[in-house]
Design an enzyme around this catalytic site. Sequence first.
Site, PDB file in Angstrom:
ATOM      1  N   ASN A 260       5.863  -8.542   2.770  1.00  0.00           N
ATOM      2  CA  ASN A 260       5.405  -7.769   1.617  1.00  0.00           C
ATOM      3  C   ASN A 260       5.514  -6.260   1.811  1.00  0.00           C
ATOM      4  O   ASN A 260       5.429  -5.506   0.844  1.00  0.00           O
ATOM      5  CB  ASN A 260       3.965  -8.141   1.247  1.00  0.00           C
ATOM      6  CG  ASN A 260       2.990  -7.923   2.386  1.00  0.00           C
ATOM      7  OD1 ASN A 260       3.178  -8.447   3.487  1.00  0.00           O
ATOM      8  ND2 ASN A 260       1.934  -7.179   2.137  1.00  0.00           N
ATOM      9  N   HIS A 261       5.722  -5.789   3.052  1.00  0.00           N
ATOM     10  CA  HIS A 261       5.937  -4.355   3.284  1.00  0.00           C
ATOM     11  C   HIS A 261       7.423  -4.020   3.473  1.00  0.00           C
ATOM     12  O   HIS A 261       7.761  -2.898   3.852  1.00  0.00           O
ATOM     13  CB  HIS A 261       5.180  -3.888   4.530  1.00  0.00           C
ATOM     14  CG  HIS A 261       3.692  -3.956   4.399  1.00  0.00           C
ATOM     15  ND1 HIS A 261       3.014  -3.474   3.299  1.00  0.00           N
ATOM     16  CD2 HIS A 261       2.738  -4.449   5.231  1.00  0.00           C
ATOM     17  CE1 HIS A 261       1.715  -3.670   3.451  1.00  0.00           C
ATOM     18  NE2 HIS A 261       1.524  -4.268   4.617  1.00  0.00           N
TER      19      HIS A 261
ATOM     20  N   HIS B 246      -1.137 -11.843  11.317  1.00  0.00           N
ATOM     21  CA  HIS B 246      -1.257 -11.204  12.630  1.00  0.00           C
ATOM     22  C   HIS B 246      -2.196 -11.972  13.566  1.00  0.00           C
ATOM     23  O   HIS B 246      -2.547 -11.462  14.634  1.00  0.00           O
ATOM     24  CB  HIS B 246      -1.740  -9.749  12.521  1.00  0.00           C
ATOM     25  CG  HIS B 246      -0.776  -8.835  11.844  1.00  0.00           C
ATOM     26  ND1 HIS B 246      -0.722  -7.481  12.109  1.00  0.00           N
ATOM     27  CD2 HIS B 246       0.174  -9.062  10.909  1.00  0.00           C
ATOM     28  CE1 HIS B 246       0.211  -6.920  11.357  1.00  0.00           C
ATOM     29  NE2 HIS B 246       0.759  -7.866  10.623  1.00  0.00           N
TER      30      HIS B 246
ATOM     31  N   HIS C 115       2.468 -12.874   8.802  1.00  0.00           N
ATOM     32  CA  HIS C 115       1.690 -12.020   7.896  1.00  0.00           C
ATOM     33  C   HIS C 115       0.250 -11.803   8.336  1.00  0.00           C
ATOM     34  O   HIS C 115      -0.263 -10.696   8.219  1.00  0.00           O
ATOM     35  CB  HIS C 115       1.698 -12.547   6.454  1.00  0.00           C
ATOM     36  CG  HIS C 115       0.860 -11.726   5.510  1.00  0.00           C
ATOM     37  ND1 HIS C 115       1.153 -10.405   5.211  1.00  0.00           N
ATOM     38  CD2 HIS C 115      -0.269 -12.018   4.822  1.00  0.00           C
ATOM     39  CE1 HIS C 115       0.256  -9.944   4.354  1.00  0.00           C
ATOM     40  NE2 HIS C 115      -0.634 -10.899   4.106  1.00  0.00           N
TER      41      HIS C 115
ATOM     42  N   ASP D 206       4.637 -10.517  13.784  1.00  0.00           N
ATOM     43  CA  ASP D 206       4.758  -9.165  13.229  1.00  0.00           C
ATOM     44  C   ASP D 206       4.632  -8.082  14.314  1.00  0.00           C
ATOM     45  O   ASP D 206       3.587  -7.959  14.953  1.00  0.00           O
ATOM     46  CB  ASP D 206       3.667  -8.926  12.191  1.00  0.00           C
ATOM     47  CG  ASP D 206       3.744  -9.892  11.019  1.00  0.00           C
ATOM     48  OD1 ASP D 206       3.771 -11.115  11.257  1.00  0.00           O
ATOM     49  OD2 ASP D 206       3.737  -9.428   9.867  1.00  0.00           O
TER      50      ASP D 206
ATOM     51  N   GLU E 223       8.370  -6.117   9.737  1.00  0.00           N
ATOM     52  CA  GLU E 223       7.935  -5.399   8.526  1.00  0.00           C
ATOM     53  C   GLU E 223       6.853  -4.352   8.781  1.00  0.00           C
ATOM     54  O   GLU E 223       6.603  -3.520   7.919  1.00  0.00           O
ATOM     55  CB  GLU E 223       7.449  -6.390   7.470  1.00  0.00           C
ATOM     56  CG  GLU E 223       6.115  -7.010   7.747  1.00  0.00           C
ATOM     57  CD  GLU E 223       5.289  -7.176   6.464  1.00  0.00           C
ATOM     58  OE1 GLU E 223       5.832  -7.006   5.368  1.00  0.00           O
ATOM     59  OE2 GLU E 223       4.093  -7.455   6.582  1.00  0.00           O
ATOM     60  N   ASN E 224       6.219  -4.385   9.956  1.00  0.00           N
ATOM     61  CA  ASN E 224       5.229  -3.363  10.319  1.00  0.00           C
ATOM     62  C   ASN E 224       5.667  -2.556  11.533  1.00  0.00           C
ATOM     63  O   ASN E 224       4.834  -1.942  12.203  1.00  0.00           O
ATOM     64  CB  ASN E 224       3.875  -4.018  10.618  1.00  0.00           C
ATOM     65  CG  ASN E 224       3.189  -4.532   9.371  1.00  0.00           C
ATOM     66  OD1 ASN E 224       2.843  -3.766   8.480  1.00  0.00           O
ATOM     67  ND2 ASN E 224       2.998  -5.838   9.294  1.00  0.00           N
TER      68      ASN E 224
END
Length: 254
Positions: free
Chosen positions: A67-68, A175, A173, A8, A39-40
Amino acid sequence: MRVMMIGDVVGRAGCERVRQYLPSFKRKEGIDFVIANGENSAEGNGILPHSAKELLDSGCDVLTTGNHALRRREIYDYLESTPCVIRPYNYDKGAPGGGMYFIDHPPFSVCVINLQGTVYLDGIRNPFDAVDEALEGVRTPHIILDFHAEATSEKLCMGHYLDGRVSLVAGTHTHVPTADARILPGGTGYVTDLGMCGGRNSVLGVKKELALHRMRTHLPTRFENDPEDVVINAIVAEIDNNSGKTTKIYRVDI
């Protein structure tokens, strides 16, 4: 085929670190294909068109999410127009974008699938049923899965479920990089979590003093990403061009 998967990417600092190091690393190590979880990649959380573009321009071939993925509405049209940026396949079929990406990358073709787990996360479609559906129409042996999930047990179950059916299963997810990169009995490369591209002295990429304040007080805290001493957590896998099986896998921490 040598594939690199990056954990991520956290915020502006994470994107910048990928831009600085990825092109030269690809040349030095002979990397053919790069997948990063974006996603982040936007400040705060989620993914925005400009953060996705920066990662693609830096040498990433496909961006996965989790999920983001749909946290920022600005990404919706971009997901529709940029098929190499994907969201979890087991989202509702009406969600913007797609959950898998096929690329003809001579001399090989690659299918990348993105799934989200359901243990301790939102109750979406069963990822095991969803991956069976996704695999039905795939005609290449080179299949790579980013399984964005919270529970290590769910990730391990997915790895064993797909062993011998896909080339590589990598978890994202949490990290936090795991030390279990290996080849499963059926020839599928596996790691429970890639880790992240974020501040080494942070808490999951967030400035540690802010995370500590939230943990100690349980009060609302506006998180900021830590831009210092950014590490890239990743794996490199060698995949046989004919069988699609992984022949070597190892961690890379830059």
